[in-house]
Design a protein around this motif. Sequence first.
Motif, PDB file in Angstrom:
ATOM      1  N   ALA A 118       0.863  -1.175  -0.161  1.00  0.00           N
ATOM      2  CA  ALA A 118      -0.129  -0.045  -0.055  1.00  0.00           C
ATOM      3  C   ALA A 118       0.758   1.293   0.218  1.00  0.00           C
ATOM      4  O   ALA A 118       0.329   2.055  -0.739  1.00  0.00           O
ATOM      5  CB  ALA A 118      -0.927  -0.053   1.126  1.00  0.00           C
ATOM      6  N   GLY A 119       1.995   1.358   0.821  1.00  0.00           N
ATOM      7  CA  GLY A 119       2.796   2.307   0.886  1.00  0.00           C
ATOM      8  C   GLY A 119       3.698   2.473  -0.437  1.00  0.00           C
ATOM      9  O   GLY A 119       3.671   3.766  -1.066  1.00  0.00           O
ATOM     10  N   THR A 120       3.731   1.318  -1.042  1.00  0.00           N
ATOM     11  CA  THR A 120       4.565   1.479  -2.372  1.00  0.00           C
ATOM     12  C   THR A 120       3.591   2.068  -3.519  1.00  0.00           C
ATOM     13  O   THR A 120       4.280   2.998  -4.327  1.00  0.00           O
ATOM     14  CB  THR A 120       4.930   0.077  -2.909  1.00  0.00           C
ATOM     15  N   ALA A 121       2.438   1.846  -3.290  1.00  0.00           N
ATOM     16  CA  ALA A 121       1.196   2.239  -4.443  1.00  0.00           C
ATOM     17  C   ALA A 121       1.295   3.595  -4.145  1.00  0.00           C
ATOM     18  O   ALA A 121       1.029   4.459  -5.094  1.00  0.00           O
ATOM     19  CB  ALA A 121       0.021   1.508  -3.990  1.00  0.00           C
ATOM     20  N   ARG A 122       1.323   4.194  -2.884  1.00  0.00           N
ATOM     21  CA  ARG A 122       0.874   5.659  -2.587  1.00  0.00           C
ATOM     22  C   ARG A 122       2.231   6.429  -3.176  1.00  0.00           C
ATOM     23  O   ARG A 122       2.192   7.647  -3.731  1.00  0.00           O
ATOM     24  CB  ARG A 122       0.933   5.886  -1.129  1.00  0.00           C
ATOM     25  N   MET A 123       3.271   5.857  -2.851  1.00  0.00           N
ATOM     26  CA  MET A 123       4.637   6.591  -3.438  1.00  0.00           C
ATOM     27  C   MET A 123       4.753   6.546  -4.792  1.00  0.00           C
ATOM     28  O   MET A 123       5.066   7.601  -5.407  1.00  0.00           O
ATOM     29  CB  MET A 123       5.913   5.738  -2.887  1.00  0.00           C
ATOM     30  N   VAL A 124       4.732   5.613  -5.343  1.00  0.00           N
ATOM     31  CA  VAL A 124       4.450   5.308  -6.829  1.00  0.00           C
ATOM     32  C   VAL A 124       3.550   6.388  -7.536  1.00  0.00           C
ATOM     33  O   VAL A 124       3.786   7.024  -8.496  1.00  0.00           O
ATOM     34  CB  VAL A 124       4.507   3.968  -7.506  1.00  0.00           C
ATOM     35  N   GLY A 125       2.386   6.481  -6.996  1.00  0.00           N
ATOM     36  CA  GLY A 125       1.335   7.282  -7.496  1.00  0.00           C
ATOM     37  C   GLY A 125       1.769   8.757  -7.311  1.00  0.00           C
ATOM     38  O   GLY A 125       1.407   9.496  -8.283  1.00  0.00           O
ATOM     39  N   ALA A 126       2.277   9.054  -6.384  1.00  0.00           N
ATOM     40  CA  ALA A 126       3.082  10.432  -6.151  1.00  0.00           C
ATOM     41  C   ALA A 126       4.165  10.781  -7.160  1.00  0.00           C
ATOM     42  O   ALA A 126       4.188  11.800  -7.497  1.00  0.00           O
ATOM     43  CB  ALA A 126       3.537  10.619  -4.757  1.00  0.00           C
ATOM     44  N   MET A 127       4.967   9.625  -7.455  1.00  0.00           N
ATOM     45  CA  MET A 127       5.928   9.839  -8.619  1.00  0.00           C
ATOM     46  C   MET A 127       5.095  10.169  -9.941  1.00  0.00           C
ATOM     47  O   MET A 127       5.753  11.067 -10.743  1.00  0.00           O
ATOM     48  CB  MET A 127       6.593   8.600  -8.506  1.00  0.00           C
ATOM     49  N   LEU A 128       4.057   9.550 -10.062  1.00  0.00           N
ATOM     50  CA  LEU A 128       3.525   9.448 -11.579  1.00  0.00           C
ATOM     51  C   LEU A 128       2.849  11.157 -11.416  1.00  0.00           C
ATOM     52  O   LEU A 128       2.804  11.776 -12.507  1.00  0.00           O
ATOM     53  CB  LEU A 128       2.130   8.506 -11.934  1.00  0.00           C
ATOM     54  N   GLU A 129       2.095  11.468 -10.464  1.00  0.00           N
ATOM     55  CA  GLU A 129       1.718  12.750 -10.298  1.00  0.00           C
ATOM     56  C   GLU A 129       2.776  14.020 -10.448  1.00  0.00           C
ATOM     57  O   GLU A 129       2.432  14.937 -11.131  1.00  0.00           O
ATOM     58  CB  GLU A 129       0.976  12.936  -9.078  1.00  0.00           C
TER      59      GLU A 129
ATOM     60  N   ALA B  54      -2.548  -1.148  -8.801  1.00  0.00           N
ATOM     61  CA  ALA B  54      -3.728  -1.296  -9.231  1.00  0.00           C
ATOM     62  C   ALA B  54      -4.507  -0.040  -8.588  1.00  0.00           C
ATOM     63  O   ALA B  54      -5.623   0.312  -9.134  1.00  0.00           O
ATOM     64  CB  ALA B  54      -4.470  -2.495  -9.628  1.00  0.00           C
ATOM     65  N   ASP B  55      -4.519   0.001  -7.378  1.00  0.00           N
ATOM     66  CA  ASP B  55      -4.944   0.868  -6.730  1.00  0.00           C
ATOM     67  C   ASP B  55      -5.017   2.573  -6.705  1.00  0.00           C
ATOM     68  O   ASP B  55      -5.556   3.443  -6.225  1.00  0.00           O
ATOM     69  CB  ASP B  55      -4.928   0.861  -5.044  1.00  0.00           C
ATOM     70  N   ILE B  56      -3.650   2.625  -7.574  1.00  0.00           N
ATOM     71  CA  ILE B  56      -3.402   4.158  -7.629  1.00  0.00           C
ATOM     72  C   ILE B  56      -4.530   4.966  -8.598  1.00  0.00           C
ATOM     73  O   ILE B  56      -5.019   4.345  -9.734  1.00  0.00           O
ATOM     74  CB  ILE B  56      -2.236   4.256  -8.598  1.00  0.00           C
ATOM     75  N   SER B  57      -4.739   5.826  -8.061  1.00  0.00           N
ATOM     76  CA  SER B  57      -5.804   6.712  -8.820  1.00  0.00           C
ATOM     77  C   SER B  57      -5.098   8.267  -9.209  1.00  0.00           C
ATOM     78  O   SER B  57      -4.633   8.988  -8.253  1.00  0.00           O
ATOM     79  CB  SER B  57      -6.776   6.940  -8.343  1.00  0.00           C
ATOM     80  N   LEU B  58      -4.932   8.734 -10.499  1.00  0.00           N
ATOM     81  CA  LEU B  58      -4.327   9.830 -10.733  1.00  0.00           C
ATOM     82  C   LEU B  58      -5.100  11.149 -10.570  1.00  0.00           C
ATOM     83  O   LEU B  58      -6.475  10.895 -11.210  1.00  0.00           O
ATOM     84  CB  LEU B  58      -3.493   9.674 -11.991  1.00  0.00           C
ATOM     85  N   SER B  59      -4.946  12.104 -10.232  1.00  0.00           N
ATOM     86  CA  SER B  59      -5.758  13.364  -9.920  1.00  0.00           C
ATOM     87  C   SER B  59      -6.231  13.859 -11.317  1.00  0.00           C
ATOM     88  O   SER B  59      -7.147  14.614 -11.341  1.00  0.00           O
ATOM     89  CB  SER B  59      -4.964  14.576  -9.291  1.00  0.00           C
ATOM     90  N   ASN B  60      -5.062  13.799 -12.311  1.00  0.00           N
ATOM     91  CA  ASN B  60      -5.608  14.297 -13.545  1.00  0.00           C
ATOM     92  C   ASN B  60      -6.870  13.702 -14.464  1.00  0.00           C
ATOM     93  O   ASN B  60      -6.933  13.958 -15.431  1.00  0.00           O
ATOM     94  CB  ASN B  60      -4.630  14.568 -14.519  1.00  0.00           C
TER      95      ASN B  60
END
Length: 179
Positions: A38-49, A75-81
């Motif tokens: 879950a932490g990895t998904a949050r970190m990778v999501g921020a990197m993508l943002e 797969a839980d990553i949701s991007l703000s754009n």
Amino acid sequence: MRSIFFYLLLLIPTVAFAVPTIQPAMLPLGTGTDATAAGTARMVGAMLEYTRWPTARPVVRFCLAGNARHAGRLADISLSNGAQLQFSSVTGSASARSEGCDALYIGRLDPGPMQGLIADTRGQPVLTIAEDDPDCRSGAIFCLLYAPQTLSFQLNIDAVSRSTVRIDPRVLRLSKGGY
């Protein structure tokens, strides 16, 4: 005059220690069986943002290579754009370029194949993230750093300069080292 110079020399160590050191951003992982994922998904999501591709990506083609131990919740990553993630695997002799990857997440992989995958992305708009490269020597743009109960990252500025993706400069302040 000598006494003033002498007192200034005595103050130098005090001034040197008074300069605040920059600590990397560390994400607490919490507890539970999938806390690291879950932490990895949050970190990778921020990197993508914080990544900008040369053209807008309504769908980010997210490729996985190697044995990704902490990728279970990506797969839980949701991007703000509103961009969607489309997942695929890069296996064998396939390359990130031939697979059309916008982001390449590399799990445990021998150094030779890992560096080959990353070398294939140079000059291309591909964000590279290494899960199992604590020394960040593979050439990936981001290297995840796992410690007990925390997750941080290093940003490889040289890799950013060789890519056509742009990383928000504020990320440098959050990274460990940033070399």
